[in-house]
Design an enzyme around this catalytic site. Structure first.
Site, short mmCIF file in Angstrom:
data_model
loop_
_atom_site.label_atom_id
_atom_site.label_comp_id
_atom_site.label_asym_id
_atom_site.label_seq_id
_atom_site.Cartn_x
_atom_site.Cartn_y
_atom_site.Cartn_z
N GLU A 82 0.84 -1.20 0.00
CA GLU A 82 0.00 0.00 0.00
C GLU A 82 0.88 1.25 0.00
O GLU A 82 0.48 2.30 -0.49
CB GLU A 82 -0.96 0.00 1.20
CG GLU A 82 -2.12 0.95 1.01
CD GLU A 82 -3.20 0.85 2.09
OE1 GLU A 82 -2.90 1.12 3.25
OE2 GLU A 82 -4.34 0.50 1.76
N HIS B 201 5.92 -26.73 2.68
CA HIS B 201 4.99 -27.78 2.24
C HIS B 201 3.88 -27.19 1.38
O HIS B 201 2.85 -27.84 1.16
CB HIS B 201 4.40 -28.49 3.46
CG HIS B 201 5.46 -29.10 4.33
ND1 HIS B 201 6.05 -30.32 4.04
CD2 HIS B 201 6.07 -28.63 5.43
CE1 HIS B 201 6.97 -30.58 4.97
NE2 HIS B 201 7.01 -29.58 5.82
N LYS C 67 -13.54 1.74 -3.78
CA LYS C 67 -14.54 2.03 -2.74
C LYS C 67 -15.76 2.73 -3.35
O LYS C 67 -16.91 2.40 -3.04
CB LYS C 67 -13.94 2.94 -1.66
CG LYS C 67 -12.92 2.27 -0.77
CD LYS C 67 -12.47 3.26 0.30
CE LYS C 67 -11.20 2.79 0.99
NZ LYS C 67 -10.61 3.78 1.88
#
Ligand code: F6P
Length: 556
Positions: free
Chosen positions: A373, A404, A520
């Site tokens: 960000e 893994h 947004k």
């Protein structure tokens, strides 16, 4: 200086000419064959010890070993010269003194002021900010001790057993990380209190919690710098609705069961949170740099105020190092320069964060926000497009678990990836049977940590086909003695400053985040369509089709 002019700097060019050499060169050849590394008295061993001496630094309990990076002392010197040419020392001074380094929002980025000792002074725009910071800490301290002493009571007079922190992004990830990582440091008075975290807009985390909590003994902390983030406010509304199933009066609910933390006190007041339940911070604290402010209340509730202050002290110690250490011995400076070298010059656009300690499980998530960000930008400080790579794509997981899962790609995929290995060298102090077994496990974790960085560096070209390991994946290793609140404070501040250093070299503003705004707005407009208050006629066909499926309420 424009970013174009920056790439024309003699110092930039001096670094750039070395990149093709290091894109070709294999770390195996830098270190000699693996057997040379372990042999003593050979050229290889001598080369190894020179290299580690040149590319390892320690500071106050932290060891930063970047000898597995794809560079040598000559490139490092050129990067340091570039940093000087980009006026990094002055940029550091400007950050720490409260200059308006966040140009697009015309304000300072003063997270470092939040960890200044009470005896210091920092005058910004004519005001010393230190007294206000410590007044806020005092308010936190008062709230924490009332909750721990069971003096903070719910509407029915019961003590608080559960705190639910409602926030998202910077108002969630830092406190979540620190409370998870440092749970074992909870003082006796905090042990009866459970602290939970809720962030997702879909309500899943909250819904799961509400099935297990009682309204009478639950306290919500609504943490939002802007106090207008829909994710957080919708979770808060659901929490209030849940409380109202037992307690009808909204004002009483907010008085006894809600604390607000924000830089917008007027919005907390308008929401109905009484002044006495508000913790305020300031516009000059960026959201992703805010865990040191009142946003850290859940940390203080978990660790006690003394533990929280240790976290601040660790960060402050790192700030002092950042301010004072010469560039060549300055840990965040070195880390920032390495990121620029890898990403911009070598074209390595993946960065894995690999803590070999499950207490740091959330550290990679925390850093994805902090780094991406901040530095996920493609325009410079003036808003002009730049033509070099900036922040790499970051991700990570507890290292041993990731072995893994995604290490396959690190070892045999087609992408170059830089890795940060992070581990404490001491872990358990139990002296029962489980204790020695746990110490053995800690050793296994460290052995895996060292083995993986070694294999990623050297590869194995004696094998063919499915068994071939390309190697040459660069990494740094950060070791510290033991994980404590102080150490975590140092570690987080280290990455904060690393981000700033890289931004200075890239000539970008790491303190704004305009890139998240459009999404947004469009989400809000899309919601208006979904509830039938607007039409989607001018939407693209792809989105219209998805909206239709949702409106029909069935798939297929
Ligand atoms: O949408 C991004 C963002 O603004 C982050 O920068 C911030 O940490 C998060 O949302 C939460 O914002 P707030 O604390 O204002 O609710």
């Amino acid at each position: 200086m424009s970013s174009k002019a920056r790439t024309h700097l003699r110092e930039w060019q001096a670094v750039a000419v070395q990149a093709p050499i290091w894109q070709q060169r294999h770390l195996r050849d830098v270190w000699g064959a693996p057997s040379d590394v372990s042999a003593s008295g050979t050229d290889g061993a001598q080369r190894a010890s020179t290299r580690t001496a040149e590319l390892t630094r320690t500071h106050d309990g932290l060891l930063f070993d970047f000898s597995k990076q794809r560079l040598d002392a000559a490139v490092l010197n050129d990067l340091l010269a570039l940093a000087e040419a980009c006026e990094l020392p002055r940029a550091i001074e400007r950050l720490l003194s409260g200059a308006r380094v966040n140009q697009s929002e015309d304000r300072a980025a003063l997270h470092t002021a939040l960890r200044l000792p009470v005896t210091s002074q920092l005058v910004v725009d004519g005001d010393d900010v230190v007294p206000a910071v410590h007044a806020s800490l005092a308010r936190m301290s008062d709230i924490v001790s009332r909750i721990h002493a069971q003096q903070w009571r719910g509407v029915t007079g019961e003590a608080i057993s559960d705190v639910v922190s409602i926030g998202v992004g910077g108002s969630d990830l830092g406190p979540y990380l620190a409370t998870q990582a440092l749970a074992e440091f909870a003082p006796p008075e905090a042990r009866g209190l459970s602290v939970h975290f809720v962030s997702s807009i879909d309500g899943t985390q909250l819904a799961d919690l509400l099935d297990h909590l009682r309204p009478e003994t639950t306290l919500f902390v609504v943490a939002s710098k802007s106090f207008s983030t829909i994710d957080t406010l919708s979770n808060a509304e659901t929490a209030i609705a849940w409380m109202r199933s037992r307690i009808a009066d909204r004002a009483r609910i907010l008085r006894h069961h809600f604390i607000g933390v924000s830089a917008k006190p007027e919005k907390m007041t308008a929401y109905g949170i009484p002044e006495a339940n508000q913790i305020r911070f300031w516009d000059w604290v960026g959201g992703r740099f805010s865990l040191w402010s009142g946003i850290g209340l859940p940390i203080a509730l978990k660790l006690g105020m003394a533990g929280f202050k240790q976290l601040l002290a660790g960060a402050h110690a790192l700030d002092t190092h950042f301010a004072q250490a010469p560039l060549a011995h300055n840990l965040p400076v070195l880390m920032g320069l390495l990121q620029v070298w890898n990403s911009t010059f070598l074209g390595i656009n993946g960065q894995a964060i690999l803590p070999y300690d499950a207490r740091l499980k959330l550290f990679p998530s925390y850093l994805t926000q902090l780094e991406m960000e901040s530095n996920g930008k493609s325009v410079d400080r003036l808003g002009t497009p730049i033509d070099y790579a900036t922040c790499p794509i970051l991700w990570g997981e507890v290292g041993s678990n990731a072995q893994h899962a995604f290490y396959q790609l690190l070892h045999q995929g087609t992408q170059p990836v830089a890795c940060d290995f992070i581990a404490p060298i001491r872990r358990y102090s139990r002296d029962d049977d489980a204790g020695s077994s746990l110490q053995h496990q800690q050793q296994l974790a460290l052995a895996n940590c060292l083995a993986q960085s070694r294999v990623l560096m050297l590869g194995d070209d004696t094998r063919q086909g499915h068994h071939y390991y390309r190697g040459n994946q660069p990494s740094s290793t950060l070791l510290f003695d033991a994980l404590t609140p102080y150490r975590l404070g140092q570690l987080i501040a280290l990455y904060e400053h690393k981000v700033y250093v890289a931004s200075v070299l890239w000539n970008i503003n790491p303190f704004d985040q305009w890139g998240v705004e459009l999404g947004k707005q469009i989400a809000s407009a899309t919601h208006t369509v979904m509830v039938g208050r607007a039409q989607a006629d001018d939407y693209d066909g792809s989105t219209q089709q998805l909206l239709r499926v949702i409106a029909e309420g069935r798939v297929g």
